[in-house]
Design an enzyme around this catalytic site. Structure first.
Site, mmCIF file in Angstrom:
data_model
loop_
_atom_site.group_PDB
_atom_site.id
_atom_site.type_symbol
_atom_site.label_atom_id
_atom_site.label_comp_id
_atom_site.label_asym_id
_atom_site.label_seq_id
_atom_site.Cartn_x
_atom_site.Cartn_y
_atom_site.Cartn_z
ATOM 1 C CE LYS A 93 -32.461 -53.021 -17.282
ATOM 2 N NZ LYS A 93 -31.619 -51.948 -17.558
ATOM 3 C CG ASN A 99 -32.650 -50.129 -22.332
ATOM 4 O OD1 ASN A 99 -32.291 -50.276 -22.766
ATOM 5 N ND2 ASN A 99 -32.842 -49.227 -20.911
ATOM 6 N N GLY A 116 -21.058 -57.060 -11.502
ATOM 7 C CA GLY A 116 -22.098 -57.142 -12.159
ATOM 8 C C GLY A 116 -22.006 -57.252 -13.686
ATOM 9 N N GLY A 145 -24.720 -58.314 -16.076
ATOM 10 C CA GLY A 145 -25.557 -58.842 -16.061
ATOM 11 C C GLY A 145 -26.386 -58.432 -17.324
ATOM 12 N N GLY A 146 -27.743 -57.555 -17.748
ATOM 13 C CA GLY A 146 -27.982 -57.209 -19.132
ATOM 14 C C GLY A 146 -26.899 -55.289 -18.859
ATOM 15 C CB ALA A 147 -27.876 -53.106 -16.379
ATOM 16 N N GLY A 186 -20.772 -67.931 -15.285
ATOM 17 C CA GLY A 186 -21.175 -68.036 -17.122
ATOM 18 C C GLY A 186 -21.609 -66.629 -17.412
#
Length: 264
Positions: free
Chosen positions: A73, A94, A134, A136-138, A162
């Site tokens: 994503k 997405n 989490g 990340g993208g989601a 990061g």
């Protein structure tokens, strides 16, 4: 669903892995109900070959759109010619559609779908103390949507420092004082969400221990296969209410209909 023919338009959902995706089973009936001769197929795009796969797909003249799942994503933003304000804020997309002039436009519906899914099941996130695993993208999309929905506090954990710092940099200025990093869910969390890939593999460790949460804390997971992840199974055994990932996808369907300009 009409038979696939030489006139059928193509859509693809990209992931690595891709065996867990549920989108084809929901989006293809949406095409049929809309009277659209199109099909959505899963495409396993290994992370190291994503650019190569996407270039080939975009060169396919009858490809009209792409859906994106883990772990692509963030990387897929580079393949959009233009991003919606939401996707630009998040640096994550997405869904991408081919415009009439051939350009590709990207948006992100994960956050909206997740919050809509909570509301549809009677869980209003406003005013809650929320823990999110989490970044990340989601996770980015869900964090932004939860903050916009009025959560009292959002703490985020991710082993990738990061990624975590990037989320805080993007969202901390938008909602000062309401989002922070934490090694795990604070013990007063009223909602704890797994937005990481942990749970796709049965051998994965739990993203957090639901036993550390209050007895009435809602435990949510965005993983859709298996429907009952190890996290949700553990939480249910402890008597915690649970919220599976399918609701996030189901509530994105009307957003996909509008985004891909499907008839109502």
């Amino acid at each position: 669903m009409p038979p696939i023919s030489g006139r059928t338009r193509l859509f693809a959902v990209l992931g690595d892995p891709v065996t867990q995706v549920r989108a084809p089973g929901l989006v293809n009936p949406l095409f049929a109900a809309s009277g659209v001769d199109a099909v959505l197929v899963p495409v396993h795009a290994p992370a190291g070959r994503l650019d190569e796969v996407v270039r080939g797909l975009k060169a396919t003249a009858n490809l009209d759109g792409l859906l994106v799942t883990v772990p692509h994503k963030l990387a897929m933003c580079a393949h959009a010619d233009e991003l919606s304000p939401t996707a630009a804020l998040l640096g994550s997309t997405n869904a991408l559609r081919r415009e009439p002039d051939g350009r590709w436009y990207g948006d992100n519906f994960d956050g909206a779908g997740f919050v809509r899914g909570l509301a549809a099941q009677g869980h209003d996130p406003a005013g809650r103390r929320v823990a999110l695993a989490g970044a990340g993208g989601a996770g980015l999309a869900i964090a932004a949507a939860l903050l916009a929905a009025g959560v009292a506090r959002l703490t985020v954990s991710d082993p990738d420092r990061g990624r975590l710092e990037a989320l805080l940099a993007r969202l901390g200025t938008e909602r000062p004082g309401r989002v922070a990093a934490a090694p795990g869910p604070p013990p007063d969390s009223g909602l704890a969400v797994n937005a990481s890939p942990l749970g796709l593999d049965p051998a994965d460790p739990l993203p957090f221990d639901p036993a550390l949460l209050p007895p009435d804390a809602l435990v949510a997971d965005i993983i859709m296969t298996p429907a009952e992840t190890p996290l949700l199974r553990t939480a249910a055994a402890l008597g915690r209410p649970t919220h599976p990932g399918i609701h996030m996808l189901t509530e994105q369907l009307p957003l996909y209909r509008e985004f891909f300009r499907l008839p109502g």
